[in-house]
Design a protein around this motif. Structure first.
Motif, PDB file in Angstrom:
ATOM      1  N   TYR A  38      43.534  32.708  53.602  1.00  0.00           N
ATOM      2  CA  TYR A  38      42.318  32.153  53.017  1.00  0.00           C
ATOM      3  C   TYR A  38      41.122  33.079  53.170  1.00  0.00           C
ATOM      4  CZ  TYR A  38      44.631  27.644  52.440  1.00  0.00           C
ATOM      5  OH  TYR A  38      45.474  26.635  52.039  1.00  0.00           O
ATOM      6  N   PHE A  39      41.276  34.175  53.900  1.00  0.00           N
ATOM      7  CA  PHE A  39      40.162  35.077  54.158  1.00  0.00           C
ATOM      8  C   PHE A  39      40.108  36.259  53.194  1.00  0.00           C
ATOM      9  CE2 PHE A  39      40.355  33.646  58.828  1.00  0.00           C
ATOM     10  CZ  PHE A  39      39.435  32.641  58.583  1.00  0.00           C
ATOM     11  N   VAL A  40      41.244  36.654  52.646  1.00  0.00           N
ATOM     12  CA  VAL A  40      41.292  37.869  51.828  1.00  0.00           C
ATOM     13  C   VAL A  40      40.756  37.594  50.431  1.00  0.00           C
ATOM     14  CG1 VAL A  40      43.234  38.796  53.130  1.00  0.00           C
ATOM     15  CG2 VAL A  40      43.661  37.427  51.079  1.00  0.00           C
ATOM     16  N   LEU A  41      40.350  38.660  49.744  1.00  0.00           N
ATOM     17  CA  LEU A  41      39.844  38.543  48.382  1.00  0.00           C
ATOM     18  C   LEU A  41      41.022  38.567  47.418  1.00  0.00           C
ATOM     19  CD1 LEU A  41      37.597  38.394  46.313  1.00  0.00           C
ATOM     20  CD2 LEU A  41      37.338  40.877  46.474  1.00  0.00           C
ATOM     21  N   TRP A  42      41.471  37.396  47.037  1.00  0.00           N
ATOM     22  CA  TRP A  42      42.559  37.239  46.078  1.00  0.00           C
ATOM     23  C   TRP A  42      41.933  36.874  44.740  1.00  0.00           C
ATOM     24  CZ3 TRP A  42      46.611  32.720  46.071  1.00  0.00           C
ATOM     25  CH2 TRP A  42      47.598  33.008  45.123  1.00  0.00           C
ATOM     26  N   ALA A  45      42.736  33.447  43.023  1.00  0.00           N
ATOM     27  CA  ALA A  45      42.199  32.274  43.719  1.00  0.00           C
ATOM     28  C   ALA A  45      40.690  32.195  43.565  1.00  0.00           C
ATOM     29  CB  ALA A  45      42.577  32.329  45.193  1.00  0.00           C
ATOM     30  N   PHE A  46      40.020  33.339  43.544  1.00  0.00           N
ATOM     31  CA  PHE A  46      38.562  33.357  43.422  1.00  0.00           C
ATOM     32  C   PHE A  46      38.119  32.951  42.014  1.00  0.00           C
ATOM     33  CE2 PHE A  46      34.794  36.025  42.285  1.00  0.00           C
ATOM     34  CZ  PHE A  46      33.858  35.296  42.993  1.00  0.00           C
ATOM     35  N   LEU A  47      38.797  33.468  40.990  1.00  0.00           N
ATOM     36  CA  LEU A  47      38.361  33.258  39.618  1.00  0.00           C
ATOM     37  C   LEU A  47      38.840  31.944  39.024  1.00  0.00           C
ATOM     38  CD1 LEU A  47      38.882  36.881  38.222  1.00  0.00           C
ATOM     39  CD2 LEU A  47      36.727  35.798  38.838  1.00  0.00           C
ATOM     40  N   TYR A  48      40.067  31.550  39.369  1.00  0.00           N
ATOM     41  CA  TYR A  48      40.666  30.404  38.690  1.00  0.00           C
ATOM     42  C   TYR A  48      40.796  29.165  39.576  1.00  0.00           C
ATOM     43  CZ  TYR A  48      41.848  34.135  35.455  1.00  0.00           C
ATOM     44  OH  TYR A  48      41.764  35.199  34.599  1.00  0.00           O
ATOM     45  N   ARG A  49      40.745  29.344  40.885  1.00  0.00           N
ATOM     46  CA  ARG A  49      40.794  28.193  41.781  1.00  0.00           C
ATOM     47  C   ARG A  49      39.436  27.928  42.435  1.00  0.00           C
ATOM     48  NH1 ARG A  49      46.505  29.448  45.002  1.00  0.00           N
ATOM     49  NH2 ARG A  49      47.787  29.784  43.124  1.00  0.00           N
ATOM     50  N   PHE A  50      38.444  28.731  42.060  1.00  0.00           N
ATOM     51  CA  PHE A  50      37.051  28.558  42.503  1.00  0.00           C
ATOM     52  C   PHE A  50      36.920  28.579  44.031  1.00  0.00           C
ATOM     53  CE2 PHE A  50      37.511  26.418  38.391  1.00  0.00           C
ATOM     54  CZ  PHE A  50      36.601  27.145  37.657  1.00  0.00           C
ATOM     55  N   GLN A  51      37.724  29.438  44.665  1.00  0.00           N
ATOM     56  CA  GLN A  51      37.599  29.633  46.110  1.00  0.00           C
ATOM     57  C   GLN A  51      36.545  30.720  46.327  1.00  0.00           C
ATOM     58  OE1 GLN A  51      41.592  30.324  47.600  1.00  0.00           O
ATOM     59  NE2 GLN A  51      42.267  28.269  47.004  1.00  0.00           N
ATOM     60  N   ILE A  52      35.287  30.294  46.191  1.00  0.00           N
ATOM     61  CA  ILE A  52      34.183  31.246  46.086  1.00  0.00           C
ATOM     62  C   ILE A  52      33.833  31.904  47.416  1.00  0.00           C
ATOM     63  CG2 ILE A  52      33.213  30.085  44.075  1.00  0.00           C
ATOM     64  CD1 ILE A  52      31.245  28.689  45.936  1.00  0.00           C
ATOM     65  N   ALA A  58      36.343  38.088  53.102  1.00  0.00           N
ATOM     66  CA  ALA A  58      37.051  39.372  53.036  1.00  0.00           C
ATOM     67  C   ALA A  58      36.196  40.520  53.562  1.00  0.00           C
ATOM     68  CB  ALA A  58      37.473  39.664  51.598  1.00  0.00           C
ATOM     69  N   THR A  59      34.878  40.331  53.588  1.00  0.00           N
ATOM     70  CA  THR A  59      33.972  41.349  54.129  1.00  0.00           C
ATOM     71  C   THR A  59      34.067  41.427  55.649  1.00  0.00           C
ATOM     72  OG1 THR A  59      32.464  40.928  52.290  1.00  0.00           O
ATOM     73  CG2 THR A  59      31.574  42.111  54.191  1.00  0.00           C
ATOM     74  N   PHE A  60      34.395  40.315  56.295  1.00  0.00           N
ATOM     75  CA  PHE A  60      34.425  40.264  57.756  1.00  0.00           C
ATOM     76  C   PHE A  60      35.837  40.257  58.320  1.00  0.00           C
ATOM     77  CE2 PHE A  60      30.625  37.652  56.492  1.00  0.00           C
ATOM     78  CZ  PHE A  60      29.693  38.639  56.741  1.00  0.00           C
TER      79      PHE A  60
END
Length: 250
Positions: A38-42, A45-52, A58-60
């Motif tokens: 849940y921490f990585v930039l996928w 998941a970010f674009l289509y599942r709105f895990q904003i 992912a920065t930390f």
């Protein structure tokens, strides 16, 4: 414990929060409190599942383990050293300007890495280190085994060093390129080449983080155009460009 607390509170504010998050988020993943997935930039998941939250975590986050622990600690040290030096040197008294630099670099890295890789910790650290190295480019720094060279070469030396100890060239390369983009647009192009200033800190950041004094100081050696103008004016109008630090100095 009081000594550790005093040391932690002595870190400048923005660097302190960045450092703390870079310790806390990998620890949460390591302890299994939240799945590291849940921490990585996928991107999907970010674009289509709105895990904003993913570009932020992912920065930390960094997957700390037997094969990556040393790489993580080395880059955590670079974060502490060079973010502290920028925040208390070139950006001393200007927290809004420093936060804007981090946000600009972070956005560029997110855009660059959304299709390439999932972890953003090292690229952001390298972008900050690159800016510090350019602002102190002629200073001689010392690295491992007594090697000495100009600070402008430090990001590329660390690129090779991180690769040897298990890092990825892409991480460090993107960080260096983003740092160069910020340095060019903020300093080199408007100050040395006489171009327009494409980057400026938004006013809402100044309202949130008011400056403690006017002007950004401590940039090492002024660009050539600034030096020529000052010489023609008989030395008037010079800025206090400050000095750099030796690698590893406190």
């Amino acid at each position: 414990m009081s000594d550790i607390g005093d040391w932690f509170r002595s870190i400048p504010a923005i660097t302190r929060y960045w450092f703390a998050a870079t310790v806390a988020v990998p620890l949460i993943g390591k302890l299994g409190l939240i799945s590291p997935a849940y921490f990585v930039l996928w991107p999907e998941a970010f674009l289509y599942r709105f895990q904003i939250w993913r570009p932020i975590t992912a920065t930390f986050f960094f997957p700390v383990g037997p094969g990556t622990g040393f790489l993580y600690l080395v880059n955590l040290y670079f974060l502490y050293q060079y973010s502290t030096r920028l925040e208390t040197g070139a950006f001393d008294g200007r927290p809004a300007d420093y936060l804007f630099m981090l946000l600009f670099n972070w956005i560029c890295i997110v855009v660059s890495f959304s299709l390439l890789f999932w972890l953003l910790m090292i690229p952001l650290i390298m972008s900050v280190l690159y800016v510090w190295a350019q602002l102190n480019r002629d200073m001689i720094v010392s690295f491992w085994f007594g090697t000495r060279f100009k600070a402008c070469y430090l990001p590329w030396v660390i690129l090779g060093f991180n690769y040897i100890i298990g890092g990825s060239v892409i991480n460090e390369l993107i960080g260096n390129l983003v740092g160069h983009l910020y340095f060019f647009l903020m300093f080199r192009y408007p100050m040395d080449l006489g171009g327009r200033n494409f980057l400026s800190t938004p006013q809402f950041l100044y309202r949130w983080l008011p400056s403690r004094r006017g002007g950004v100081s401590g940039f090492g050696m002024p660009p050539a155009s600034v030096r020529r103008a000052a010489d023609q004016n008989g030395g008037g109008g010079r800025h206090n460009w400050g000095q750099g630090f030796r690698l590893g100095d406190q």
